[in-house]
Structure formats: C-alpha cells, structure tokens
Design an enzyme around this catalytic site. Structure first.
Site, PDB file in Angstrom:
ATOM      1  N   ASP A  67      28.272  54.653  48.861  1.00  0.00           N
ATOM      2  CA  ASP A  67      29.418  53.873  49.313  1.00  0.00           C
ATOM      3  C   ASP A  67      30.538  54.789  49.792  1.00  0.00           C
ATOM      4  OD1 ASP A  67      30.795  54.424  46.843  1.00  0.00           O
ATOM      5  OD2 ASP A  67      29.568  52.847  45.948  1.00  0.00           O
ATOM      6  N   LYS A  89      31.908  49.542  49.556  1.00  0.00           N
ATOM      7  CA  LYS A  89      32.845  48.494  49.140  1.00  0.00           C
ATOM      8  C   LYS A  89      34.241  49.024  49.357  1.00  0.00           C
ATOM      9  CE  LYS A  89      30.165  46.411  45.539  1.00  0.00           C
ATOM     10  NZ  LYS A  89      29.203  47.489  45.635  1.00  0.00           N
ATOM     11  N   GLY A 120      31.028  57.166  43.879  1.00  0.00           N
ATOM     12  CA  GLY A 120      32.128  58.097  43.648  1.00  0.00           C
ATOM     13  C   GLY A 120      32.437  58.227  42.162  1.00  0.00           C
ATOM     14  N   GLY A 121      32.899  59.389  41.754  1.00  0.00           N
ATOM     15  CA  GLY A 121      33.321  59.591  40.360  1.00  0.00           C
ATOM     16  C   GLY A 121      32.147  59.481  39.409  1.00  0.00           C
ATOM     17  N   ASP A 122      32.331  58.704  38.352  1.00  0.00           N
ATOM     18  CA  ASP A 122      31.270  58.458  37.386  1.00  0.00           C
ATOM     19  C   ASP A 122      30.754  57.035  37.598  1.00  0.00           C
ATOM     20  OD1 ASP A 122      30.036  59.332  34.581  1.00  0.00           O
ATOM     21  OD2 ASP A 122      30.536  57.194  34.531  1.00  0.00           O
ATOM     22  N   THR A 150      34.844  61.648  36.657  1.00  0.00           N
ATOM     23  CA  THR A 150      35.579  60.460  37.056  1.00  0.00           C
ATOM     24  C   THR A 150      36.951  60.857  37.622  1.00  0.00           C
ATOM     25  OG1 THR A 150      36.231  58.259  36.336  1.00  0.00           O
ATOM     26  CG2 THR A 150      36.601  60.043  34.755  1.00  0.00           C
ATOM     27  N   ALA A 151      37.499  59.985  38.480  1.00  0.00           N
ATOM     28  CA  ALA A 151      38.774  60.299  39.134  1.00  0.00           C
ATOM     29  C   ALA A 151      39.856  60.654  38.115  1.00  0.00           C
ATOM     30  CB  ALA A 151      39.223  59.125  39.999  1.00  0.00           C
ATOM     31  N   MET A 202      42.447  51.682  41.102  1.00  0.00           N
ATOM     32  CA  MET A 202      42.613  50.527  42.003  1.00  0.00           C
ATOM     33  C   MET A 202      43.937  49.803  41.729  1.00  0.00           C
ATOM     34  SD  MET A 202      38.684  49.101  41.793  1.00  0.00           S
ATOM     35  CE  MET A 202      38.429  49.441  40.059  1.00  0.00           C
ATOM     36  N   GLY A 231      42.361  62.580  45.399  1.00  0.00           N
ATOM     37  CA  GLY A 231      42.322  63.667  44.423  1.00  0.00           C
ATOM     38  C   GLY A 231      41.146  64.605  44.610  1.00  0.00           C
TER      39      GLY A 231
HETATM   40  N1  SAH Z   1      33.585  55.289  39.595  1.00  0.00           N
HETATM   41  C1  SAH Z   1      34.804  55.837  40.142  1.00  0.00           C
HETATM   42  C2  SAH Z   1      35.895  54.797  40.261  1.00  0.00           C
HETATM   43  C3  SAH Z   1      35.560  53.667  41.208  1.00  0.00           C
HETATM   44  S1  SAH Z   1      36.899  52.522  41.388  1.00  0.00           S
HETATM   45  C4  SAH Z   1      35.265  57.014  39.263  1.00  0.00           C
HETATM   46  O1  SAH Z   1      34.706  57.224  38.173  1.00  0.00           O
HETATM   47  O2  SAH Z   1      36.170  57.741  39.681  1.00  0.00           O
HETATM   48  C5  SAH Z   1      37.722  53.154  42.811  1.00  0.00           C
HETATM   49  C6  SAH Z   1      39.069  53.714  42.428  1.00  0.00           C
HETATM   50  O3  SAH Z   1      38.931  54.976  41.814  1.00  0.00           O
HETATM   51  C7  SAH Z   1      39.995  53.972  43.603  1.00  0.00           C
HETATM   52  O4  SAH Z   1      40.650  52.796  44.019  1.00  0.00           O
HETATM   53  C8  SAH Z   1      40.972  54.955  42.983  1.00  0.00           C
HETATM   54  O5  SAH Z   1      41.887  54.312  42.136  1.00  0.00           O
HETATM   55  C9  SAH Z   1      40.044  55.782  42.103  1.00  0.00           C
HETATM   56  N2  SAH Z   1      39.578  57.007  42.784  1.00  0.00           N
HETATM   57  C10 SAH Z   1      38.310  57.345  43.050  1.00  0.00           C
HETATM   58  N3  SAH Z   1      38.244  58.546  43.651  1.00  0.00           N
HETATM   59  C11 SAH Z   1      39.514  58.989  43.750  1.00  0.00           C
HETATM   60  C12 SAH Z   1      40.110  60.169  44.263  1.00  0.00           C
HETATM   61  N4  SAH Z   1      39.374  61.153  44.813  1.00  0.00           N
HETATM   62  N5  SAH Z   1      41.460  60.273  44.196  1.00  0.00           N
HETATM   63  C13 SAH Z   1      42.213  59.310  43.666  1.00  0.00           C
HETATM   64  N6  SAH Z   1      41.698  58.170  43.158  1.00  0.00           N
HETATM   65  C14 SAH Z   1      40.372  58.001  43.198  1.00  0.00           C
END
Ligand code: SAH
Length: 291
Positions: A67, A89, A120-122, A150-151, A202, A231
């Site tokens: 995504d 999404k 993205g993230g975890d 995670t972010a 979010m 970030g």
């Molecule tokens: N699973 C992801 C989060 C998904 S929800 C995780 O663990 O990071 C999506 C939200 O994550 C975004 O709206 C934002 O609030 C945050 N996010 C994800 N990547 C980011 C980044 N590189 N910098 C800042 N916020 C981020």
C-alpha cells in the site's frame, strides 16, 4: 602461507566472520514456501530500517501486495519479475476495499504463489494485519509475520524525541485519531494524564477534537507537542508547538504525519540529530574542501 599478526591490547573481532556470511537467501531457517503468505512490516520509510527477514521475503516472493505507505525505495528492492499489486488505502482516495484485499491474498496463496503482504511500519499496529491473518487462518493458509519499526518508534527516534524518559514520561500510549465524536469510547482522563507520552496515528483530521478533549480532561495547554511528517524519510519535517496550537499546526501538515504530545518533545531541541545531519555537508565533501 604468511600469517598476518595483529598487535592490540584488546582482543579484536575476527573480520573473517563478516566476510563469510552466507548469502541472504541462505540465511533464514525457514523460507517462504509456495502457497504461503508473509505479512511484512516495511518500517516508516528509511530503507535501511527494513529487517533482513523482510528483505529476504521480498526477494523470494512471486507476488507482493503493498500500500501507499511503503516507500518507493523499499519497493525498488523487489525483483523486477515479481507481480506487484497495489491495494493502497488513503483517506479520501480511491482504494481497494478490505474484503477484496483479503480475497486476493487467499486466491494468490491457493494458486500456489509465494505471497508477501507488505505494510508501512508494523503490520499489527493500526494496520489491519490481524484482520487479514484471521481470513488466512480461516482458509487454512500458512503464514509468517515479520514485525516492522512502527511510526511511533521510527519517527520519534529521527525527531530526537525519546518516547519515555525517567524524568518526563513513565509510559507511552499509542492511539488512532480515527475517532467518531458521537461514538467516542476513549478514556480521555487516562489519555490526558501528565508524565506520559501520547502518540496519535492518523490524527490530523481530528486534531481539533483531540486538543479540546485533552485540555478539558486536564492535560496542560502548554504541554509540548510535535507533528512529524514523513518520519525517517529525507523529506521528514517536524512542526513543534504546544497543545493549545495543535489544530492550528495540523492545518499545515500533510499525511503521513504522527502527533506526539508530552514533555519529552522538549528534548528534541537538544537531540534532533537527523535534521542537523541533513543540514550539514557530507563528511567526504568537508574533507575535500579543506584539502
Ligand atoms: N502500521 C503503521 C501505521 C498505519 S496507520 C505503523 O506501524 O507505523 C497510518 C498512520 O501511521 C499515518 O496516518 C501516520 O499517522 C502514521 N505514519 C506511518 N508512517 C509514518 C511516517 N513515516 N511518518 C509519520 N507518520 C507515519
């Protein structure tokens, strides 16, 4: 053969250990098998924050479903003959419904492909990873989970904001800002407690409501806050202020952004190593200039 002597008062690490590392694909105990799915966390953007296991699975996959949060640099590591499916999404944009994504995962796996679902993230933090795995479990499909940074961990680290600190925050809470005011079940008095770091995913759209709920429930209006946009990426931007500025600051931030509220944010004045490193010339250039 001549043996090279090393003279050192300390035992040196054997450099051979690193040279003899097996190739990545041979490293793992278990690879991705036909008909299996790997749910993989891509981390917050910086390609070097990807785990070795995530990289190995990306290189073994026949199909990768991704995504929009997964950075282009990370997608560039996927071999060119892999099938890529975007199931992105994004608030307010056309996106693939969750049921369709679930069905694609089941179908690709049942066709005998090696499938990577990268997020993205975890994948288990505000990522619906749990929902996708439940569907796979119900369909009898084997899966792996590769956690990602995670972010809340990645973006704060690069902004120089320690999530906890002995003097300023004994706990940290992660919440989603996707709230419906009329059906709000958040425990605002717990969220508004001092000496804790509140991280909101979010949260841009509801920042007005979040700001007023926190202040109403007792969090000081002058509590330091940061909005970290993109970030860990080269384009990372950090907006800082106090809780009473939150909704105003949020107007000039773009997605993806993370909101961080708490006394620890003030430490970034001293610790924002990433922004400083970006404004300094690379070391190689510095050396050349003075030569
Ligand atoms: N699973 C992801 C989060 C998904 S929800 C995780 O663990 O990071 C999506 C939200 O994550 C975004 O709206 C934002 O609030 C945050 N996010 C994800 N990547 C980011 C980044 N590189 N910098 C800042 N916020 C981020």
């Amino acid at each position: 053969m001549a043996h090279k002597e090393t003279v050192s008062p300390f035992p040196l690490r054997q450099p051979q250990v690193e040279r003899n590392l097996p190739p990545l694909h041979a490293m793992g105990r278990s690879g991705l098998k036909a008909g299996e799915v790997a749910l993989v966390g891509a981390g917050p953007g910086d390609v070097e924050l990807l785990t070795l296991k995530a990289l190995r699975f990306l290189q073994q996959a026949d199909v990768v479903l991704y995504d929009y949060l997964v950075s282009d640099e990370i997608m560039a590591l996927v071999p060119s003959d892999t099938i890529l499916v975007c199931v992105g999404k994004r608030a307010g944009h056309h996106s693939v419904p969750q049921e369709k994504t679930n069905q694609l995962l089941v179908d690709f796996a049942q066709q005998g492909h090696k499938v990577v679902r990268i997020k993205g993230g975890d994948p288990f933090i505000f990522g619906r990873g749990g929902e996708e795995l439940e569907v796979l479990a119900d369909a009898g499909i084997a899966f792996h989970v590769v956690p990602g940074i995670t972010a809340a961990a990645g973006a704060t680290a690069y902004a120089g904001i320690p999530l906890t600190h002995r003097d300023y925050a004994q706990s940290a809470m992660f919440i989603t800002g996707h709230l419906k005011a009329e059906r709000d079940e958040m425990d605002w008095s717990t969220l508004a407690r001092g000496n804790q770091t509140l991280v909101i995913y979010m949260g841009l759209m509801k920042s007005d409501y979040i700001q007023s709920q926190l202040i109403t429930h007792g969090r000081a209006a002058h509590t330091p806050i940061a909005i970290i946009e993109r970030g860990t990426q080269q384009a990372q931007r950090v907006l800082k202020g106090q809780l009473s500025d939150l909704s105003e600051l949020a107007k000039s931030a773009e997605s993806p952004s993370l909101i961080v509220i708490g006394e620890v944010v003030a430490l970034s004045e001293k610790l924002d190593w990433f922004a400083r490193a970006q404004t300094e010339a690379p070391i190689s250039q510095l050396g050349r200039q003075s030569a």
